[in-house]
Design an enzyme around this catalytic site. Structure first.
Site, PDB file in Angstrom:
ATOM      1  N   THR A  63       0.852  -1.194   0.000  1.00  0.00           N
ATOM      2  CA  THR A  63       0.000   0.000   0.000  1.00  0.00           C
ATOM      3  C   THR A  63       0.888   1.245   0.000  1.00  0.00           C
ATOM      4  O   THR A  63       1.817   1.354   0.802  1.00  0.00           O
ATOM      5  CB  THR A  63      -0.926  -0.006   1.240  1.00  0.00           C
ATOM      6  OG1 THR A  63      -1.690  -1.201   1.187  1.00  0.00           O
ATOM      7  CG2 THR A  63      -1.832   1.206   1.279  1.00  0.00           C
ATOM      8  N   CYS A 100      24.944   7.179   8.042  1.00  0.00           N
ATOM      9  CA  CYS A 100      24.475   5.803   7.941  1.00  0.00           C
ATOM     10  C   CYS A 100      25.509   4.811   8.447  1.00  0.00           C
ATOM     11  O   CYS A 100      25.211   3.652   8.639  1.00  0.00           O
ATOM     12  CB  CYS A 100      24.138   5.478   6.497  1.00  0.00           C
ATOM     13  SG  CYS A 100      22.990   6.647   5.828  1.00  0.00           S
TER      14      CYS A 100
HETATM   15  C1  PLP Z   1      24.094   8.725  -1.328  1.00  0.00           C
HETATM   16  C2  PLP Z   1      23.053   8.079  -0.475  1.00  0.00           C
HETATM   17  N1  PLP Z   1      22.434   6.969  -0.915  1.00  0.00           N
HETATM   18  C3  PLP Z   1      21.496   6.348  -0.195  1.00  0.00           C
HETATM   19  C4  PLP Z   1      21.123   6.806   1.046  1.00  0.00           C
HETATM   20  C5  PLP Z   1      20.093   6.047   1.834  1.00  0.00           C
HETATM   21  O1  PLP Z   1      18.845   6.640   1.688  1.00  0.00           O
HETATM   22  P1  PLP Z   1      17.668   6.384   2.755  1.00  0.00           P
HETATM   23  O2  PLP Z   1      18.101   7.037   4.020  1.00  0.00           O
HETATM   24  O3  PLP Z   1      16.473   7.075   2.133  1.00  0.00           O
HETATM   25  O4  PLP Z   1      17.463   4.930   2.862  1.00  0.00           O
HETATM   26  C6  PLP Z   1      21.733   7.967   1.552  1.00  0.00           C
HETATM   27  C7  PLP Z   1      21.365   8.486   2.894  1.00  0.00           C
HETATM   28  O5  PLP Z   1      22.179   8.649   3.772  1.00  0.00           O
HETATM   29  C8  PLP Z   1      22.723   8.610   0.778  1.00  0.00           C
HETATM   30  O6  PLP Z   1      23.366   9.704   1.207  1.00  0.00           O
END
Ligand code: PLP
Length: 382
Positions: free
Chosen positions: A238, A324
């Site tokens: 959804t 991340c």
């Molecule tokens: C270059 C890049 N790709 C992918 C991502 C991941 O995206 P999302 O946080 O929407 O999963 C990020 C986020 O930190 C990013 O900077």
């Protein structure tokens, strides 16, 4: 307490109040399921299609080539695994770089255990990939090339047009992760021979948890998420209606060359002053070949973590590694890949700007930073 100064926009951005305003009706009275045939459902469907059109137009694509996902991570996984498994009959070789986001690099680690061979081509010291090197790396078994568009640590923008031509010459699919570059530099699928593009909303003042995978018509890609057949059967589930509406609105508001100019002006001021601080080195290109909003600096002899910590106490928010992967202790691989020594990586701070930052904020940062660096250097054993 002084107002916070947010300089970590490559990690995520503040939502534009106008984006929130556009989303709210779909979290309240407009809660319909876009697959329902009644009026409430159809209202949601119409709103999704409007956002799809906005995003398609922004990259010169056809709306049918836009697949909504849960974000950049899912789009990267979908693109790479989807091409790999659907085209196994043609080959098992994929080409990428060492400066990709973890949501790409960790897919390759997994694919290596599934029988795929991954080549990592080197960059120069500014983070650029040479089209000649790419040309040499492609073999008869290559099925996919995946190269990040705007690098998330030091801002290098790859020349998609030139790299895409090489992929086209060899009839190899070309994917790019454009989460950081979207709305900050041109993306045009008519000019750039890219087959798959990852986008997300939360880097452009939109909501978290929504992204797009652009898939060029005719691309052989495996579906990963099976279910109710949403998104023309390519990604079931959804739809996140409010998120998608917010993404569309964020693109409408974000696509403005004046924002790019304003960010670049702040970036230039910041770099000009940073390099006056002793033993500071800037990573990545300083000119138009770099994103307008990312400044990555090495403060030799001190820890980036310590600088970021002391700035935090002043309500100024910056970053060391990528958000991340910042919970990992090893030095950031993208920075090592452009030739930094591990101790230089440790001394790195990333300041990432947005169209909401002001010259006054940069001034405040620059008032605090030299003192912080001097204080930390007094305690540094180096
Ligand atoms: C270059 C890049 N790709 C992918 C991502 C991941 O995206 P999302 O946080 O929407 O999963 C990020 C986020 O930190 C990013 O900077």
């Amino acid at each position: 307490m002084s107002k916070e100064i947010y300089l970590d926009n490559a990690a995520t951005t503040e939502m534009d109040p106008l984006v929130l305003r556009a989303m709210l009706p779909f979290l309240k009275e407009g809660y319909g399921n876009a697959s329902s045939p009644h009026a409430l459902g159809q209202k949601a469907k119409t709103a999704i299609e409007k956002a799809r059109n906005i995003i398609a137009k922004s990259i010169s694509a056809d709306p049918s080539e836009i697949v909504f996902t849960s974000g950049g991570t899912e789009s990267n996984n979908f693109a790479i695994k989807g091409i790999a498994f659907q085209n196994k009959d043609k080959g098992n070789h994929i080409i990428t770089t060492k400066i990709e986001h973890p949501s790409v690099l960790n897919v390759y680690k997994w694919l290596e255990n599934q029988g795929f061979k991954i080549s990592y081509i080197e960059t120069d010291k500014y983070g650029f990939i040479s089209s000649k090197e790419l040309d040499k790396a492609i073999t008869k078994k290559t099925i996919l090339v995946s190269i990040i568009h705007g690098q998330n640590e030091f801002g290098t923008i790859q020349d998609l047009e030139t790299l895409g031509k090489v992929c086209k010459k060899h009839d190899v699919y070309f994917h790019t992760d454009a989460c950081q570059s979207y709305t900050k530099t041109d993306i045009n699928v008519k000019k750039q021979a890219v087959d798959l593009i990852t986008l997300n909303a939360h880097k452009i003042h939109g909501p978290k948890g929504v992204g797009v995978l652009y898939v060029r018509k005719g691309t052989r890609i495996m579906t990963w998420q099976h279910g109710g057949g949403q998104e023309i059967d390519r990604r079931s589930g959804t739809e996140n209606v409010a998120g998608i509406v917010g993404f569309g609105r964020a693109v409408e508001l974000g696509l403005n060359k004046n924002h790019i100019k304003a960010m670049r002006k702040l970036k230039n001021i910041l770099i000009k002053e940073l390099i006056k601080i002793p033993r500071v080195k800037i990573n990545g290109p300083r000119d138009e070949r770099g994103l307008p909003n990312i400044v990555n600096a090495v403060f030799l002899g001190i820890e980036g973590e310590a600088i970021v910590g002391l700035l935090d106490m002043e309500n100024i928010y910056a970053a060391t590694g990528s958000a991340c992967s910042s919970n990992k202790l090893e030095p950031n691989p993208a920075l090592l890949a452009i030739g930094l020594m591990p101790q230089e990586v440790n001394g790195t701070v990333r300041f990432s700007l947005s169209r909401f930052n002001t010259e006054k904020e940069i001034e405040k940062l620059l008032n605090k930073l030299p003192g912080i660096v001097e204080k930390l250097r007094k305690f540094s054993p180096f």
